[in-house]
Design a protein around this motif. Structure first.
Motif, short mmCIF file in Angstrom:
data_model
loop_
_atom_site.label_atom_id
_atom_site.label_comp_id
_atom_site.label_asym_id
_atom_site.label_seq_id
_atom_site.Cartn_x
_atom_site.Cartn_y
_atom_site.Cartn_z
N ARG A 28 0.84 -1.20 0.00
CA ARG A 28 0.00 0.00 0.00
C ARG A 28 0.87 1.26 0.00
O ARG A 28 0.59 2.22 -0.71
CB ARG A 28 -0.93 0.02 1.20
CG ARG A 28 -1.94 1.16 1.13
CD ARG A 28 -2.96 1.20 2.25
NE ARG A 28 -3.39 -0.11 2.68
CZ ARG A 28 -3.35 -0.53 3.95
NH1 ARG A 28 -2.89 0.25 4.90
NH2 ARG A 28 -3.77 -1.73 4.29
N ALA A 29 1.96 1.24 0.76
CA ALA A 29 2.86 2.40 0.81
C ALA A 29 3.47 2.67 -0.56
O ALA A 29 3.52 3.82 -1.00
CB ALA A 29 3.95 2.19 1.85
N VAL A 30 3.91 1.62 -1.26
CA VAL A 30 4.49 1.80 -2.60
C VAL A 30 3.44 2.41 -3.52
O VAL A 30 3.72 3.34 -4.28
CB VAL A 30 5.02 0.47 -3.17
CG1 VAL A 30 5.39 0.61 -4.64
CG2 VAL A 30 6.22 -0.01 -2.36
N GLU A 31 2.23 1.88 -3.46
CA GLU A 31 1.17 2.38 -4.34
C GLU A 31 0.82 3.82 -4.02
O GLU A 31 0.61 4.63 -4.92
CB GLU A 31 -0.06 1.48 -4.24
CG GLU A 31 0.19 0.12 -4.88
CD GLU A 31 -0.96 -0.84 -4.72
OE1 GLU A 31 -1.83 -0.63 -3.84
OE2 GLU A 31 -1.00 -1.81 -5.50
N GLU A 32 0.77 4.18 -2.75
CA GLU A 32 0.43 5.55 -2.36
C GLU A 32 1.54 6.54 -2.71
O GLU A 32 1.27 7.67 -3.11
CB GLU A 32 0.15 5.61 -0.86
CG GLU A 32 -1.14 4.94 -0.46
CD GLU A 32 -1.31 4.83 1.05
OE1 GLU A 32 -0.38 5.22 1.80
OE2 GLU A 32 -2.37 4.35 1.48
N LEU A 69 4.41 -7.58 -8.47
CA LEU A 69 3.52 -6.55 -7.95
C LEU A 69 4.18 -5.17 -7.89
O LEU A 69 3.50 -4.16 -7.86
CB LEU A 69 3.02 -6.95 -6.55
CG LEU A 69 2.15 -8.20 -6.53
CD1 LEU A 69 1.95 -8.69 -5.11
CD2 LEU A 69 0.82 -7.94 -7.21
N VAL A 70 5.51 -5.15 -7.82
CA VAL A 70 6.26 -3.89 -7.86
C VAL A 70 7.45 -4.08 -8.79
O VAL A 70 7.84 -5.21 -9.10
CB VAL A 70 6.75 -3.43 -6.46
CG1 VAL A 70 5.60 -3.23 -5.50
CG2 VAL A 70 7.78 -4.37 -5.88
N ARG A 71 7.98 -2.97 -9.24
CA ARG A 71 9.21 -2.95 -10.05
C ARG A 71 10.13 -1.92 -9.45
O ARG A 71 9.70 -1.04 -8.71
CB ARG A 71 8.91 -2.52 -11.49
CG ARG A 71 7.99 -3.43 -12.22
CD ARG A 71 7.90 -3.01 -13.63
NE ARG A 71 9.10 -3.54 -14.28
CZ ARG A 71 9.31 -3.50 -15.57
NH1 ARG A 71 8.44 -2.94 -16.35
NH2 ARG A 71 10.39 -4.00 -16.10
N HIS A 83 7.99 1.14 -7.70
CA HIS A 83 6.64 1.59 -8.04
C HIS A 83 5.78 0.37 -8.32
O HIS A 83 6.28 -0.70 -8.64
CB HIS A 83 6.65 2.58 -9.21
CG HIS A 83 7.16 2.03 -10.49
ND1 HIS A 83 8.50 2.00 -10.81
CD2 HIS A 83 6.52 1.47 -11.53
CE1 HIS A 83 8.65 1.45 -12.01
NE2 HIS A 83 7.47 1.11 -12.47
N SER A 84 4.48 0.57 -8.18
CA SER A 84 3.53 -0.52 -8.37
C SER A 84 3.40 -0.87 -9.85
O SER A 84 3.41 0.00 -10.72
CB SER A 84 2.15 -0.09 -7.84
OG SER A 84 1.17 -1.03 -8.19
N THR A 85 3.26 -2.15 -10.13
CA THR A 85 3.04 -2.57 -11.52
C THR A 85 1.60 -2.31 -11.95
O THR A 85 1.27 -2.49 -13.11
CB THR A 85 3.36 -4.07 -11.71
OG1 THR A 85 2.57 -4.84 -10.81
CG2 THR A 85 4.83 -4.34 -11.49
#
Length: 144
Positions: A28-32, A69-71, A83-85
């Motif tokens: 959630r933190a990465v996405e935000e 889910l992240v890159r 960052h989120s994929t």
């Protein structure tokens, strides 16, 4: 634009991992945050769960990357930036002077990608690409 807990749980279980509150918080933190270093993710997560440590964040980011889910990319000579994929595919322009980062749609690089494939037999992974230079505001002799 966040992954649902069920989707995350299914992907983790399918790879032999459990869904933990820390993993949910870190994703959630990465996405935000959009683009964030592990230290920035840690700071955000600690706003909600102060007991999370740096090694948990680093290990979880690796797991989330393995699961797609992240890159990450390197937007500086320091820590990688995640960052989120779930974000649309993009590459990055990084101003060396003001450190501003711009996300650019892959269509901008279509000719370059095609040339690298046809002339060099190379398939480009644009998600890891960061192009360094100067924005027009920082370019010597440029006016905006």
């Amino acid at each position: 634009m966040s992954s649902g807990p069920d989707d995350l749980a299914d992907r983790l279980r399918g790879s032999g991992y459990r869904l933990t509150p820390q993993r949910q918080l870190i994703l959630r933190a990465v996405e935000e945050l959009g683009h964030a270093t592990p230290d920035e993710v840690l700071a955000r997560v600690r706003e909600q769960a102060s007991a999370v440590n740096a090694s948990t964040v680093y290990r979880t980011l690796e797991v989330l990357q393995e699961l797609g889910l992240v890159r990450h990319t390197h937007l500086s000579d320091r820590a990688p930036t995640y960052h989120s994929t779930r974000e649309p595919e993009h590459f990055h322009l990084v101003c060396r002077k003001c450190q501003r980062v711009r996300s650019v749609e892959p269509d901008v690089a279509t000719a370059l990608v095609a040339t690298l494939r046809s002339d060099h037999g190379f398939a480009v992974d644009l998600g890891h690409l960061a192009v360094f230079g100067h924005c027009l505001d920082c370019s010597p002799g440029e006016t905006s």
